[in-house]
Write an enzyme that holds these catalytic residues in place. Structure first.
Site, mmCIF file in Angstrom:
data_model
loop_
_atom_site.group_PDB
_atom_site.id
_atom_site.type_symbol
_atom_site.label_atom_id
_atom_site.label_comp_id
_atom_site.label_asym_id
_atom_site.label_seq_id
_atom_site.Cartn_x
_atom_site.Cartn_y
_atom_site.Cartn_z
ATOM 1 N N ALA A 12 28.610 22.256 17.015
ATOM 2 C CA ALA A 12 28.217 23.009 15.843
ATOM 3 C C ALA A 12 29.566 24.175 15.816
ATOM 4 C CB ALA A 12 26.782 23.839 15.803
ATOM 5 N N MET A 221 52.693 20.068 10.669
ATOM 6 C CA MET A 221 53.286 21.294 10.787
ATOM 7 C C MET A 221 52.703 22.177 9.680
ATOM 8 S SD MET A 221 57.177 19.624 11.331
ATOM 9 C CE MET A 221 58.148 21.314 11.560
ATOM 10 N N THR A 246 40.385 25.625 9.234
ATOM 11 C CA THR A 246 39.568 24.809 10.293
ATOM 12 C C THR A 246 39.389 23.500 9.904
ATOM 13 O OG1 THR A 246 38.488 26.887 10.795
ATOM 14 C CG2 THR A 246 37.736 24.829 11.860
ATOM 15 N N ASP A 250 42.165 17.537 11.178
ATOM 16 C CA ASP A 250 41.418 16.425 11.139
ATOM 17 C C ASP A 250 41.006 15.706 9.959
ATOM 18 O OD1 ASP A 250 40.524 17.317 13.701
ATOM 19 O OD2 ASP A 250 39.168 18.712 13.076
#
Ligand code: RIB
Ligand code: NA
Length: 300
Positions: A12, A221, A246, A250
């Protein structure tokens, strides 16, 4: 539609937006707080599933409210959990400082139950890995699990992708099991000892990584884009104001893996991943900021 097996962690994310970081002993007022799904592996799994891949996510959770958050979110995203429940541990969490002005972050992640994932979890998930087109992992769960996952995938002829985050030194044995590796600048320096700032130094770093046994290095990059070995710089796309970075890496990895699993070339897959990442940074949160396939298609 391709199949992707992902080994990694869910946590979380507790994200605090503020104008600066506190110094030791200091309390400052933040601007806002949000709790949402994170963990690099889970974020990558969600991104790949939203791009249309059939995704199995291999990990461990506690038996608590954060575990329920994970399961509900995977159901919505279409990720199939291959999970061991460890009731006497806990589902992990990440402290995320988000810089209000730039959207950049600093993170402390405690994996909890997912930090207990080991080679036995790979054995449990063997069929999911062997039947996949792409196996993808990172370094938030223990290294021996990543190694075993890469070994099983390689032995079955499954394309292997390692996102070596957080930064660590890696053995040649591990690097030789990677068809693709996707370090950012810091991670590249930790593995290959080459400081990366531009296309020129990225090229040098790619050569070093290949000497260490990697198939195709891709250096991510940030705002510059990604450097794909043999093809050069693939520029990042500007999809609007950067709100929170953030999970941007991913988003790239999830998009890249989904595209590879569909049979796209490395270059097409990297371009695809850049669009997924470019959209994700215009939204708050990690897994929650992954775009839909239609949104990506509109910007490709
Ligand atoms: O890559 C971003 C992720 O890293 C966050 O979601 C956080 O959970 C950390 O694991
Ligand atoms: Na984001």
């Amino acid at each position: 539609m391709g199949k992707v097996a992902v080994l990694g962690i869910f946590v979380a994310d507790a994200a605090f937006r503020a104008d600066r970081m506190p110094v030791m002993g200091e309390t400052i007022l933040g601007n806002s707080f949000a709790l949402g799904p994170g963990g690099k592996g889970s974020n990558q799994a969600v991104a790949a599933a939203k791009m249309g891949a059939e995704v199995a996510f291999i990990s461990a959770l506690g038996a608590d409210a954060f575990a329920q958050m994970a399961r509900d979110m995977w159901t919505k995203a279409g990720v199939t959990p291959v999970i061991r429940e460890i009731a006497d541990s806990y589902t992990g969490a990440a402290f995320i400082y988000v810089d209000e002005a730039s959207g950049d972050n600093a993170i402390i992640v405690s994996p909890g139950a997912a930090g207990l994932v080991g080679p036995q979890d790979i054995e449990r998930a063997r069929a999911d890995i062997e039947s996949a087109a792409v196996f993808m992992t990172q370094l938030e769960q223990p290294m021996d699990a990543a190694m075993e996952g890469l070994r099983v995938a390689r032995a079955a002829g499954v394309t292997t992708l390692l996102n070596p985050a957080p930064a660590a030194e890696l053995s040649r044995e591990m690097l030789a099991l990677c068809d693709y590796i996707t370090p950012n600048e810091t991670e590249t320096e930790a593995i290959a000892g080459v400081a990366v700032t531009d296309a020129e130094s990225a090229k040098t770093a790619c050569a070093a990584l290949k000497d260490m046994g990697v198939g195709v290095p891709i250096i991510t990059m940030g705002a510059q884009g990604v450097y794909l070995d043999g093809h050069g710089m693939i520029p990042a796309i500007n999809a609007g104001k950067v709100v929170e970075t953030t999970g941007a890496g991913d988003a790239f990895n999830g998009g890249f893996a989904a595209a590879l699993a569909e049979g796209k070339s490395a270059r097409e897959a990297a371009q695809f991943g850049c669009v997924v990442a470019g959209i994700s940074v215009t939204r708050p949160g990690a897994a929650s900021s992954m775009p839909t396939r239609a949104e990506v298609g509109a910007l490709l």
